[in-house]
Design a protein around this motif. Structure first.
Motif, PDB file in Angstrom:
ATOM      1  N   VAL A 121       0.908  -1.261   0.138  1.00  0.00           N
ATOM      2  CA  VAL A 121       0.119   0.002  -0.050  1.00  0.00           C
ATOM      3  C   VAL A 121       0.764   1.429  -0.024  1.00  0.00           C
ATOM      4  CG1 VAL A 121      -1.757   1.345   1.277  1.00  0.00           C
ATOM      5  CG2 VAL A 121      -1.798  -1.022   1.013  1.00  0.00           C
ATOM      6  N   CYS A 122       1.942   1.299   0.755  1.00  0.00           N
ATOM      7  CA  CYS A 122       2.905   2.672   0.994  1.00  0.00           C
ATOM      8  C   CYS A 122       3.478   2.841  -0.215  1.00  0.00           C
ATOM      9  CB  CYS A 122       3.820   2.049   2.036  1.00  0.00           C
ATOM     10  SG  CYS A 122       3.027   2.381   3.866  1.00  0.00           S
ATOM     11  N   ILE A 123       3.991   1.404  -0.814  1.00  0.00           N
ATOM     12  CA  ILE A 123       4.624   1.804  -2.335  1.00  0.00           C
ATOM     13  C   ILE A 123       3.803   2.485  -3.427  1.00  0.00           C
ATOM     14  CG2 ILE A 123       5.810   0.553  -4.103  1.00  0.00           C
ATOM     15  CD1 ILE A 123       7.115  -1.252  -1.899  1.00  0.00           C
ATOM     16  N   VAL A 124       2.699   1.958  -3.257  1.00  0.00           N
ATOM     17  CA  VAL A 124       1.679   2.246  -4.539  1.00  0.00           C
ATOM     18  C   VAL A 124       1.422   3.751  -4.240  1.00  0.00           C
ATOM     19  CG1 VAL A 124      -0.746   2.191  -5.219  1.00  0.00           C
ATOM     20  CG2 VAL A 124       0.578   0.149  -4.961  1.00  0.00           C
ATOM     21  N   VAL A 125       0.979   4.258  -2.976  1.00  0.00           N
ATOM     22  CA  VAL A 125       0.783   5.588  -2.732  1.00  0.00           C
ATOM     23  C   VAL A 125       1.930   6.576  -2.961  1.00  0.00           C
ATOM     24  CG1 VAL A 125       0.293   7.353  -0.717  1.00  0.00           C
ATOM     25  CG2 VAL A 125      -1.062   5.224  -1.084  1.00  0.00           C
TER      26      VAL A 125
END
Length: 246
Positions: A121-125
């Motif tokens: 999730v953090c990488i996508v954001v």
């Protein structure tokens, strides 16, 4: 000329039958396995990745739609369930070791599952992706049916989730040996469990090629991570997205 006419007749028959998808899948995997063996089972020649590339090339060259292909190939898709259940057999054989490793296995499972969800999730954001894309990527380390169900429940894109799951599995199967060697991790139990948690079925298949012991722990990691992801992801992903201001 006669052989060419026969070949054309055979192609016309197959193209009008659901058998084409199944035949194409089996032939692509047989070729991929031959290439894999020719490369002395190097993880860089992953047969799943090669088979996917061959099927994609065949669909593109023939102009066949994915829906038409899948109508014949869905039997192989159906076998994914029984194949997953069959992993219980090597698990039973390793049961005494699994019992002794209960505490470290539990801690590793929780850490691995949470890390896989939160990091995705953090990488996508961080890369500018939308919340919908983040919800689709969150369950990528679970096995495909579970990951797609979680993605659909979170209003993600199940089809995209399936692609990310397969990509994650291939990446893990290709890079795991080099990463484990770099980190000087030699235990088959640790290697197998890590592969199962991070790379689900494709990683588990790679683990079984090394040893039954490694495969058993990979199967355990895959199964437990699938269950834990189904329990954690629906609450954890929205929480992380709110924390990131999405």
């Amino acid at each position: 000329m006669f052989e060419l006419a026969e070949l054309r007749s055979f192609w016309v028959y197959l193209s009008a039958s659901p058998l084409l998808g199944l035949t194409l899948t089996l032939c692509a995997y047989a070729v991929a396995q031959a290439i894999y063996a020719r490369c002395r089972f190097s993880p860089l020649a992953n047969p799943v990745a090669i088979a996917i590339a061959l099927v994609c090339a065949a669909l593109w060259l023939s102009g066949m739609s994915y829906e038409r292909y899948f109508a014949g190939a869905q039997f192989v898709h159906f076998l994914l369930g029984p194949a997953t259940v069959a992993l219980a057999v090597p698990l039973v054989r390793q049961l005494p070791r699994l019992r002794r490793a209960f505490l470290p296995v539990t801690l590793a499972l929780v850490c691995g599952s949470v890390t896989a969800i939160v990091s995705a999730v953090c990488i996508v954001v961080a890369l500018g992706g939308t919340a919908e894309l983040a919800r689709s990527a969150g369950p990528k380390s679970a096995t495909t049916p579970i990951a797609m169900a979680v993605s659909e429940r979170l209003a993600g894109l199940p089809s995209l989730t399936a692609v990310l799951v397969i990509g994650t599995g291939i990446f893990g199967a290709v890079t795991a040996r080099f990463l484990f060697g770099w980190m000087k991790i030699h235990s088959h139990e640790v290697r197998g469990f890590a592969l199962g948690v991070a790379s689900h079925g494709i990683g588990t298949a790679r683990a079984f090629q090394v040893s039954a012991e490694m495969g058993a722990f990979a199967g355990l990691g895959m199964g437990l991570n699938g269950v834990l992801t189904a329990l954690l992801a629906p609450g954890l992903i929205p929480l992380v997205l709110r924390w990131l201001g999405m």
